[in-house]
Design a protein around this motif. Structure first.
Motif, mmCIF file in Angstrom:
data_model
loop_
_atom_site.group_PDB
_atom_site.id
_atom_site.type_symbol
_atom_site.label_atom_id
_atom_site.label_comp_id
_atom_site.label_asym_id
_atom_site.label_seq_id
_atom_site.Cartn_x
_atom_site.Cartn_y
_atom_site.Cartn_z
ATOM 1 N N GLY A 37 0.817 -1.217 0.000
ATOM 2 C CA GLY A 37 0.000 0.000 0.000
ATOM 3 C C GLY A 37 0.845 1.259 0.000
ATOM 4 O O GLY A 37 0.521 2.241 -0.678
ATOM 5 N N LYS A 38 1.940 1.251 0.746
ATOM 6 C CA LYS A 38 2.830 2.410 0.785
ATOM 7 C C LYS A 38 3.484 2.643 -0.570
ATOM 8 O O LYS A 38 3.657 3.779 -0.998
ATOM 9 N N GLY A 61 0.755 3.899 -2.928
ATOM 10 C CA GLY A 61 0.398 5.238 -2.481
ATOM 11 C C GLY A 61 -1.076 5.545 -2.659
ATOM 12 O O GLY A 61 -1.799 4.847 -3.358
ATOM 13 N N LYS A 62 -1.488 6.626 -2.025
ATOM 14 C CA LYS A 62 -2.878 7.060 -2.115
ATOM 15 C C LYS A 62 -3.166 7.472 -3.561
ATOM 16 O O LYS A 62 -2.449 8.277 -4.137
ATOM 17 N N GLU A 63 -4.197 6.862 -4.120
ATOM 18 C CA GLU A 63 -4.604 7.096 -5.505
ATOM 19 C C GLU A 63 -3.479 6.811 -6.501
ATOM 20 O O GLU A 63 -3.430 7.376 -7.586
ATOM 21 N N LYS A 122 -0.277 7.533 -6.335
ATOM 22 C CA LYS A 122 0.672 8.633 -6.546
ATOM 23 C C LYS A 122 2.130 8.213 -6.437
ATOM 24 O O LYS A 122 2.975 8.709 -7.175
#
Length: 78
Positions: free
Chosen positions: A43-44, A47-49, A51
């Motif tokens: 997940g890291k 990234g969010k969306e 990115k």
């Protein structure tokens, strides 16, 4: 060079940098980059969306302009 960049970038972000590794599979027109990381870090790295992985793709696209090779990147859990 590209595999080293991707590995170093991922290790900076990952909680478990010892699990990060990169494999390249070169084809005629496309080189596939597979980034392996600990499940907890996937997940890291995305990234969010998307990115973070988008930032990696942006840098890699500069290499495409230089050598004419296309690159595809995948993130997989170890």
């Amino acid at each position: 060079m590209i595999s080293e960049f991707v590995a170093q970038f991922a290790k900076l972000i990952a909680t478990h940098p010892e699990d990060v590794r990169v494999e390249l599979t070169e084809g005629n027109e496309v080189t596939e980059i597979v980034l392996f990381a600990n499940q907890a870090d996937i997940g890291k790295l995305i990234g969010k969306e998307g990115k973070m992985i988008g930032a990696i793709k942006t840098v890699i696209s500069g290499c495409k302009a230089k050598d004419g090779m296309s690159y595809r990147i995948n993130v997989e859990a170890v």
